[in-house]
Design a protein around this motif. Structure first.
Motif, PDB file in Angstrom:
ATOM      1  N   GLU A  90      13.420  -1.863  -5.416  1.00 50.52           N
ATOM      2  CA  GLU A  90      13.177  -0.419  -5.359  1.00 50.52           C
ATOM      3  C   GLU A  90      11.721  -0.102  -5.675  1.00 50.52           C
ATOM      4  O   GLU A  90      11.095   0.755  -5.025  1.00 50.52           O
ATOM      5  CB  GLU A  90      14.084   0.296  -6.360  1.00 50.52           C
ATOM      6  CG  GLU A  90      15.541   0.376  -5.953  1.00 50.52           C
ATOM      7  CD  GLU A  90      16.387   1.109  -6.980  1.00 50.52           C
ATOM      8  OE1 GLU A  90      16.871   2.216  -6.674  1.00 50.52           O
ATOM      9  OE2 GLU A  90      16.526   0.583  -8.104  1.00 50.52           O
ATOM     10  N   LEU A  91      11.173  -0.790  -6.665  1.00 53.46           N
ATOM     11  CA  LEU A  91       9.770  -0.576  -7.020  1.00 53.46           C
ATOM     12  C   LEU A  91       8.849  -0.977  -5.875  1.00 53.46           C
ATOM     13  O   LEU A  91       7.871  -0.278  -5.578  1.00 53.46           O
ATOM     14  CB  LEU A  91       9.426  -1.359  -8.286  1.00 53.46           C
ATOM     15  CG  LEU A  91      10.094  -0.885  -9.572  1.00 53.46           C
ATOM     16  CD1 LEU A  91       9.785  -1.849 -10.714  1.00 53.46           C
ATOM     17  CD2 LEU A  91       9.636   0.523  -9.931  1.00 53.46           C
ATOM     18  N   ASN A  92       9.166  -2.094  -5.222  1.00 53.09           N
ATOM     19  CA  ASN A  92       8.355  -2.549  -4.091  1.00 53.09           C
ATOM     20  C   ASN A  92       8.428  -1.566  -2.931  1.00 53.09           C
ATOM     21  O   ASN A  92       7.413  -1.275  -2.281  1.00 53.09           O
ATOM     22  CB  ASN A  92       8.805  -3.943  -3.630  1.00 53.09           C
ATOM     23  CG  ASN A  92       8.413  -5.031  -4.614  1.00 53.09           C
ATOM     24  OD1 ASN A  92       7.448  -4.882  -5.360  1.00 53.09           O
ATOM     25  ND2 ASN A  92       9.161  -6.123  -4.630  1.00 53.09           N
ATOM     26  N   ARG A  93       9.646  -1.058  -2.670  1.00 56.46           N
ATOM     27  CA  ARG A  93       9.790  -0.082  -1.585  1.00 56.46           C
ATOM     28  C   ARG A  93       9.006   1.196  -1.896  1.00 56.46           C
ATOM     29  O   ARG A  93       8.366   1.769  -1.010  1.00 56.46           O
ATOM     30  CB  ARG A  93      11.271   0.259  -1.365  1.00 56.46           C
ATOM     31  CG  ARG A  93      12.041  -0.783  -0.578  1.00 56.46           C
ATOM     32  CD  ARG A  93      13.359  -0.214  -0.062  1.00 56.46           C
ATOM     33  NE  ARG A  93      14.235   0.211  -1.143  1.00 56.46           N
ATOM     34  CZ  ARG A  93      15.124  -0.570  -1.739  1.00 56.46           C
ATOM     35  NH1 ARG A  93      15.245  -1.841  -1.354  1.00 56.46           N
ATOM     36  NH2 ARG A  93      15.894  -0.124  -2.717  1.00 56.46           N
ATOM     37  N   GLY A  94       9.058   1.628  -3.154  1.00 53.67           N
ATOM     38  CA  GLY A  94       8.309   2.819  -3.531  1.00 53.67           C
ATOM     39  C   GLY A  94       6.818   2.631  -3.372  1.00 53.67           C
ATOM     40  O   GLY A  94       6.115   3.515  -2.867  1.00 53.67           O
ATOM     41  N   ASP A  95       6.321   1.476  -3.779  1.00 58.50           N
ATOM     42  CA  ASP A  95       4.895   1.187  -3.654  1.00 58.50           C
ATOM     43  C   ASP A  95       4.487   1.100  -2.185  1.00 58.50           C
ATOM     44  O   ASP A  95       3.441   1.615  -1.784  1.00 58.50           O
ATOM     45  CB  ASP A  95       4.579  -0.124  -4.376  1.00 58.50           C
ATOM     46  CG  ASP A  95       3.091  -0.406  -4.404  1.00 58.50           C
ATOM     47  OD1 ASP A  95       2.329   0.420  -4.943  1.00 58.50           O
ATOM     48  OD2 ASP A  95       2.668  -1.460  -3.862  1.00 58.50           O
ATOM     49  N   THR A  96       5.333   0.441  -1.373  1.00 55.72           N
ATOM     50  CA  THR A  96       5.042   0.315   0.060  1.00 55.72           C
ATOM     51  C   THR A  96       5.035   1.680   0.739  1.00 55.72           C
ATOM     52  O   THR A  96       4.169   1.971   1.576  1.00 55.72           O
ATOM     53  CB  THR A  96       6.090  -0.592   0.736  1.00 55.72           C
ATOM     54  OG1 THR A  96       6.050  -1.889   0.152  1.00 55.72           O
ATOM     55  CG2 THR A  96       5.815  -0.692   2.235  1.00 55.72           C
ATOM     56  N   MET A  97       6.000   2.532   0.379  1.00 54.72           N
ATOM     57  CA  MET A  97       6.073   3.866   0.967  1.00 54.72           C
ATOM     58  C   MET A  97       4.811   4.666   0.674  1.00 54.72           C
ATOM     59  O   MET A  97       4.271   5.344   1.561  1.00 54.72           O
ATOM     60  CB  MET A  97       7.304   4.607   0.431  1.00 54.72           C
ATOM     61  CG  MET A  97       7.562   5.945   1.118  1.00 54.72           C
ATOM     62  SD  MET A  97       8.979   6.829   0.395  1.00 54.72           S
ATOM     63  CE  MET A  97      10.293   5.648   0.758  1.00 54.72           C
ATOM     64  N   ASN A  98       4.319   4.576  -0.555  1.00 59.49           N
ATOM     65  CA  ASN A  98       3.082   5.285  -0.894  1.00 59.49           C
ATOM     66  C   ASN A  98       1.894   4.738  -0.125  1.00 59.49           C
ATOM     67  O   ASN A  98       1.014   5.490   0.293  1.00 59.49           O
ATOM     68  CB  ASN A  98       2.819   5.189  -2.402  1.00 59.49           C
ATOM     69  CG  ASN A  98       3.464   6.318  -3.178  1.00 59.49           C
ATOM     70  OD1 ASN A  98       2.896   7.389  -3.316  1.00 59.49           O
ATOM     71  ND2 ASN A  98       4.670   6.086  -3.657  1.00 59.49           N
ATOM     72  N   GLY A  99       1.858   3.416   0.060  1.00 57.24           N
ATOM     73  CA  GLY A  99       0.768   2.820   0.826  1.00 57.24           C
ATOM     74  C   GLY A  99       0.781   3.267   2.275  1.00 57.24           C
ATOM     75  O   GLY A  99      -0.270   3.596   2.847  1.00 57.24           O
ATOM     76  N   VAL A 100       1.967   3.291   2.882  1.00 57.72           N
ATOM     77  CA  VAL A 100       2.093   3.734   4.276  1.00 57.72           C
ATOM     78  C   VAL A 100       1.709   5.206   4.400  1.00 57.72           C
ATOM     79  O   VAL A 100       0.993   5.606   5.331  1.00 57.72           O
ATOM     80  CB  VAL A 100       3.535   3.514   4.784  1.00 57.72           C
ATOM     81  CG1 VAL A 100       3.736   4.172   6.148  1.00 57.72           C
ATOM     82  CG2 VAL A 100       3.843   2.019   4.871  1.00 57.72           C
ATOM     83  N   ALA A 101       2.179   6.019   3.462  1.00 54.40           N
ATOM     84  CA  ALA A 101       1.855   7.447   3.489  1.00 54.40           C
ATOM     85  C   ALA A 101       0.349   7.670   3.410  1.00 54.40           C
ATOM     86  O   ALA A 101      -0.208   8.491   4.149  1.00 54.40           O
ATOM     87  CB  ALA A 101       2.550   8.170   2.339  1.00 54.40           C
TER      88      ALA A 101
END
Length: 244
Positions: free
Chosen positions: A75-86
């Motif tokens: 979940e933490l990795n997905r959250g970090d990835t989502m912020n990077g993509v955004a």
């Protein structure tokens, strides 16, 4: 939301050039205004995605602070990835929109010089260069926008000068500057955040920044549409001699 600015049909070509500008003529800003309406819609879309990513990260950090074992590494990795993509999408959309906006801004500034030679306090090159001067870029483009707005105001029916309120200019610029400053602060805070508490604060600040970006983009569209419509109306009037 219609992409085409309201106003009378544009003459083709525009009816006059200022005699002392060495052949500089009016050029319609409508095509650029339509492109900007589409691009700002794209910016709003990326900003809304960023708001969602910020909210997701903030929620994850709240859960971590309440119970660190309740959040998985995935979940933490997905959250970090989502912020990077955004962030990547926002940067790309903002860059393209910024380039087209500056081209439009220079065009309407040039048109304003044809409408009212000598009325603008800065040369039209500042409509481009003013955006890249540190600190001063928080003020110079605004002053150019105000001067351009005044020079682009159509004449009254009797040929006399009239004023149009600067509400659209002031609201757009005020929110734009606020969004820019908050965004810079949010990026700095996020870059230095290492603990869950710091990341929670950073996500909150980024959420505010991205929400302000949405408002700034919407106000920018209104400003572009209004000024473009004003220039069309004034161009259609031709070189009207103002009543004394």
């Amino acid at each position: 939301m219609s992409a085409a600015p309201a106003g009378p049909p544009a003459p083709a070509p525009y009816p006059y050039a200022a005699p002392d500008l060495k052949g500089v003529r009016l050029r319609s800003p409508r095509g650029l205004a339509i492109a900007l309406a589409v691009l700002f819609a794209l910016v709003v879309g990326t900003d809304l995605f960023a708001v969602f990513a910020d909210w997701n990260l903030r929620s994850l950090m709240e859960r971590v602070l309440a119970d660190s074992g309740s959040v998985s590494a995935a979940e933490l990795n997905r959250g970090d990835t989502m912020n990077g993509v955004a962030g990547t999408l926002q940067s790309a959309a903002t860059l393209v929109t910024g380039i087209v906006f500056i081209v439009w801004f220079h065009r309407v500034r040039t048109n304003a010089e044809v409408f009212a030679p000598g009325a603008d306090k800065r040369k039209r090159g500042w409509a481009i260069g003013g955006w890249f001067v540190p600190i001063a870029n928080l003020w110079i483009p605004y002053r150019i926008a105000v001067d351009t707005w005044g020079s682009s105001t159509p004449f009254a029916a009797d040929g006399s000068y009239r004023r149009v309120r600067l509400t659209a200019v002031n609201c757009w610029w005020g929110v734009f500057v606020l969004s820019t400053l908050v965004g810079r602060y949010a990026s700095r805070v996020y870059g230095h955040a290492e603990t869950a508490d710091a990341l929670h604060s950073a996500a909150t600040t980024m959420l505010v920044s991205d929400a302000l970006d949405v408002v700034a983009a919407a106000l920018a569209v209104l400003f572009v549409r209004k000024l473009t419509a004003m220039q069309h109306a004034k161009a259609a009037q031709g070189p009207v001699v103002a009543a004394v």
